[in-house]
Every structure is written in C-alpha cells, then in structure tokens.
Design a protein around this motif. Sequence first.
Motif, PDB file in Angstrom:
ATOM      1  N   MET A 133     -45.336 -12.987  13.460  1.00 26.04           N
ATOM      2  CA  MET A 133     -44.006 -13.153  14.042  1.00 26.04           C
ATOM      3  C   MET A 133     -42.972 -12.523  13.110  1.00 26.04           C
ATOM      4  O   MET A 133     -42.978 -12.755  11.908  1.00 26.04           O
ATOM      5  N   THR A 134     -42.060 -11.732  13.671  1.00 26.89           N
ATOM      6  CA  THR A 134     -41.050 -11.048  12.871  1.00 26.89           C
ATOM      7  C   THR A 134     -39.946 -12.015  12.473  1.00 26.89           C
ATOM      8  O   THR A 134     -39.429 -12.770  13.308  1.00 26.89           O
ATOM      9  N   ARG A 135     -39.589 -11.994  11.194  1.00 35.44           N
ATOM     10  CA  ARG A 135     -38.504 -12.846  10.722  1.00 35.44           C
ATOM     11  C   ARG A 135     -37.167 -12.284  11.181  1.00 35.44           C
ATOM     12  O   ARG A 135     -36.980 -11.068  11.240  1.00 35.44           O
ATOM     13  N   PRO A 136     -36.194 -13.149  11.537  1.00 35.65           N
ATOM     14  CA  PRO A 136     -34.881 -12.651  11.948  1.00 35.65           C
ATOM     15  C   PRO A 136     -34.143 -12.020  10.775  1.00 35.65           C
ATOM     16  O   PRO A 136     -34.434 -12.286   9.621  1.00 35.65           O
ATOM     17  N   ALA A 137     -33.179 -11.156  11.116  1.00 33.78           N
ATOM     18  CA  ALA A 137     -32.385 -10.509  10.073  1.00 33.78           C
ATOM     19  C   ALA A 137     -31.649 -11.581   9.272  1.00 33.78           C
ATOM     20  O   ALA A 137     -31.077 -12.512   9.842  1.00 33.78           O
ATOM     21  N   PRO A 138     -31.652 -11.491   7.945  1.00 31.99           N
ATOM     22  CA  PRO A 138     -31.027 -12.530   7.124  1.00 31.99           C
ATOM     23  C   PRO A 138     -29.515 -12.422   7.126  1.00 31.99           C
ATOM     24  O   PRO A 138     -28.940 -11.358   7.375  1.00 31.99           O
ATOM     25  N   SER A 139     -28.873 -13.541   6.855  1.00 32.13           N
ATOM     26  CA  SER A 139     -27.417 -13.558   6.697  1.00 32.13           C
ATOM     27  C   SER A 139     -27.104 -14.272   5.398  1.00 32.13           C
ATOM     28  O   SER A 139     -27.803 -15.204   5.003  1.00 32.13           O
ATOM     29  N   LEU A 140     -26.049 -13.839   4.739  1.00 32.49           N
ATOM     30  CA  LEU A 140     -25.678 -14.407   3.450  1.00 32.49           C
ATOM     31  C   LEU A 140     -24.920 -15.713   3.628  1.00 32.49           C
ATOM     32  O   LEU A 140     -24.145 -15.874   4.569  1.00 32.49           O
ATOM     33  N   ARG A 141     -25.130 -16.626   2.687  1.00 27.99           N
ATOM     34  CA  ARG A 141     -24.366 -17.855   2.644  1.00 27.99           C
ATOM     35  C   ARG A 141     -23.088 -17.617   1.848  1.00 27.99           C
ATOM     36  O   ARG A 141     -22.948 -16.598   1.182  1.00 27.99           O
ATOM     37  N   SER A 142     -22.163 -18.567   1.896  1.00 24.01           N
ATOM     38  CA  SER A 142     -20.827 -18.316   1.351  1.00 24.01           C
ATOM     39  C   SER A 142     -20.859 -18.007  -0.141  1.00 24.01           C
ATOM     40  O   SER A 142     -20.141 -17.115  -0.615  1.00 24.01           O
ATOM     41  N   HIS A 143     -21.670 -18.713  -0.925  1.00 24.53           N
ATOM     42  CA  HIS A 143     -21.695 -18.443  -2.366  1.00 24.53           C
ATOM     43  C   HIS A 143     -22.341 -17.085  -2.666  1.00 24.53           C
ATOM     44  O   HIS A 143     -21.971 -16.414  -3.634  1.00 24.53           O
ATOM     45  N   GLN A 144     -23.273 -16.666  -1.816  1.00 22.08           N
ATOM     46  CA  GLN A 144     -23.884 -15.355  -1.993  1.00 22.08           C
ATOM     47  C   GLN A 144     -22.890 -14.245  -1.660  1.00 22.08           C
ATOM     48  O   GLN A 144     -22.832 -13.219  -2.355  1.00 22.08           O
ATOM     49  N   ARG A 145     -22.081 -14.452  -0.627  1.00 23.74           N
ATOM     50  CA  ARG A 145     -21.029 -13.481  -0.308  1.00 23.74           C
ATOM     51  C   ARG A 145     -19.988 -13.421  -1.417  1.00 23.74           C
ATOM     52  O   ARG A 145     -19.479 -12.341  -1.759  1.00 23.74           O
ATOM     53  N   THR A 146     -19.674 -14.575  -1.986  1.00 27.85           N
ATOM     54  CA  THR A 146     -18.694 -14.615  -3.084  1.00 27.85           C
ATOM     55  C   THR A 146     -19.203 -13.822  -4.280  1.00 27.85           C
ATOM     56  O   THR A 146     -18.449 -13.047  -4.891  1.00 27.85           O
ATOM     57  N   LEU A 147     -20.456 -14.000  -4.637  1.00 25.10           N
ATOM     58  CA  LEU A 147     -21.013 -13.250  -5.759  1.00 25.10           C
ATOM     59  C   LEU A 147     -21.037 -11.763  -5.457  1.00 25.10           C
ATOM     60  O   LEU A 147     -20.706 -10.944  -6.337  1.00 25.10           O
ATOM     61  N   MET A 148     -21.378 -11.390  -4.241  1.00 26.74           N
ATOM     62  CA  MET A 148     -21.397  -9.970  -3.888  1.00 26.74           C
ATOM     63  C   MET A 148     -20.002  -9.356  -4.042  1.00 26.74           C
ATOM     64  O   MET A 148     -19.857  -8.243  -4.562  1.00 26.74           O
ATOM     65  N   ALA A 149     -18.976 -10.087  -3.599  1.00 28.51           N
ATOM     66  CA  ALA A 149     -17.603  -9.593  -3.737  1.00 28.51           C
ATOM     67  C   ALA A 149     -17.198  -9.501  -5.205  1.00 28.51           C
ATOM     68  O   ALA A 149     -16.533  -8.539  -5.619  1.00 28.51           O
ATOM     69  N   LEU A 150     -17.600 -10.481  -6.013  1.00 26.90           N
ATOM     70  CA  LEU A 150     -17.273 -10.459  -7.433  1.00 26.90           C
ATOM     71  C   LEU A 150     -17.935  -9.271  -8.131  1.00 26.90           C
ATOM     72  O   LEU A 150     -17.288  -8.560  -8.919  1.00 26.90           O
ATOM     73  N   VAL A 151     -19.206  -9.055  -7.855  1.00 30.59           N
ATOM     74  CA  VAL A 151     -19.922  -7.940  -8.484  1.00 30.59           C
ATOM     75  C   VAL A 151     -19.302  -6.609  -8.065  1.00 30.59           C
ATOM     76  O   VAL A 151     -19.171  -5.681  -8.882  1.00 30.59           O
TER      77      VAL A 151
END
Length: 354
Positions: A1-19
């Motif tokens: 079974m194919t896994r659905p496309a992942p989505s980031l959680r809020s703290h992961q989005r925050t770290l991505m923006a910080l980096v």
Amino acid sequence: MTRPAPSLRSHQRTLMALVAAMARGEAGHVRKILAAVTPGGGKSLLPVIAAHGLIKAGLVERVVWVVPRDSLRLQAEEAFADPLWRAAFGHALSVRAADNERDPARGTAGYITTYQAVAAAPALHLAEARAHRTLLVVDEVHHLPVPGRPGAEEASAEDAEAGAWSRAMLPVMEAAAFRLYLSGTLERADGRRILGLPYQPAAPGRGPELDLDAPGLAVIGYSRAQALAERAVLPVTFGAIDGEASWLEGGRIAGDSPRVGPHRLGAGSVRVTTRPALFTALRTGFARDLLSEAFHATKRLRARRRAERQLPPGEAVRGSASFWWWRRIRRARGPIWRPCEAGCRPGRGSVTSA
C-alpha cells in the motif's frame, strides 16, 4: 500500500523557516537551536530538515547525530533514508550508524553515534568535529547533566556514567559550527542543569531556570496540546484493567475441577487471596513469554522497515543493550508458561487473563 504524501507539523515548518533565514543571512547570529518537542511529536525529522538546509547553503559540511540508545541510532539512520521525505525535500543525504572506527562517515553526509561511544573514544569524535564544519545534533540532551567538579564523587553508577558522557561531549559541542538540541523535557529529575543549555543566574530557593533569550539561541516548542490539535499524537485513555487466574489442584489436568479460584480483579470479586494469586501468575513464565513476544515482534518490525528503506540490517542482538535486557528475561526464575490445551499438564496451574 502506498503511503500518502507527508505534511509538515508546525514545529517542523518553524525549523524549516528558521534554517532558510539562517541560509539567507537573516538569522546569522543563531548557532544553537533548542527543539522541545513532546514525545511522539516528530522530532526525528528535525535533523533531516536542518542538515538539508544548512548543507545546501554551504554553512555546514557534515551532520553528527548523538543519541543515548542504540535503537535511536538506527531510527536516526532511517529518518534520512525515508523515501517520502527524500522526495518531499529533494534531498539525497545519507548518514550511517557508526562505531568508533576511523572515518565514521565513510563518504556520507555524516554519522550517528551514541553518548557511550563518544565517551569511549572522545579524541576520535572531537577530531571529526574539528575537521569539518559540523551540525551536531544532541538527541535527548536532558541525559547530559552539567558535570560536577573534577574528582567529586558521583551519587550512583548511573550518575557517574552520565557525568562521563557530559565530559566527553562538551568539547565536541564547543567544536561544532551549529548545535541542534532535541528533548521532550527540559528538566532533570535530579534537579541538575542540562549540559549546553543557558540558564538564568541562580536565585535563592528556586531551581534552575532556562534563559530562553540567551544570545545565539533559537527555541522551538511543540507541546502535547499542539500535537493533539494537529493529530500528531492520539489521546490516550487509561481504562480499568482486569485479570483472572485459576489454579489446578495437584495431579489434575486442564478442564478438571475443582480449581482454586478464579481470582479476579473486577469490582466485588476481590478477596484476600486475589492480589497474591494474580501477582504470582505475572511472575511466572507468562510475563516472560509476553515480553519475549513483544521483543521479537519489535525486531521483526524494525527489520522489515529497514529492508523497505534499503538499509543494511541492524546489528546483531548479541552485544547490544537489547541483548542484555533479553538475557535478564531469560534468566528470570519460574516455569515457562505456554497456553494449556485440553489434556496437557501445566507445571503450576493454568493462567487466563481478560
């Protein structure tokens, strides 16, 4: 079974923006990131996000991820190898679960090791941190207390081990270009300060307080309430637990009567012999076999997951912490419990649970 496309959680989005801001020079003062993430909230993806952004920007050359347990070492390797996140981020970074051999990265973007390994070969890991611009990921940093004065006696063997980890890790921390601290708790049960984290000046009658506004530090939080709201974790309800044990008279077989019992925990049926009888059942081979099945089921799941991600098999159980735990189970006294079918002769009675 194919896994659905992942989505980031809020703290992961925050770290991505910080980096991203660090890569653009808009947050050039940040050298330390503290991510306080509730258990189960998804902190193992944060090093992937940080390494991808910082290596792509040319700010670091290598990632070194240090964990307190060998099982987390394999989990960290799997985080970088996850095909869905590789596709989502467009990264091709690989890291390896390394021992204390020369060149632990072996041509990859970095390596994962344990606090025990760093304490056993501190010069090796310090040389690696000095030879490359390093993003140092300190996982479950609360395991590292600020070490006591040299020569001071530790309260227990566990405290002595933690102190050895801290003394070995401190120079590596100082040599790293960037540090990412991960933890689900920012307090230690013994009240000691955590290595590497800034604190407010000590005040009479008050415990250590983190200085979240310290220069060069960025703090990212993800509470259990946030995780529940984003369905990163599911609510847990602890219901009433019930159980029942029946014992055969000597020389009789399953299905015969009379039996001793049944002893049950349910309301209205607790007698003076109930708790001793049930605890006796749980201290026989039944408990050991239950733990045995959980142990082997976990190993099968991990092996399948690593095969799906085209990673080499994990290390053999022998010599690992899990093998030590397994030996403790195997050495436990008491008969081996097996489901008793009609006609069998149980060693000390039959046990059923509900």
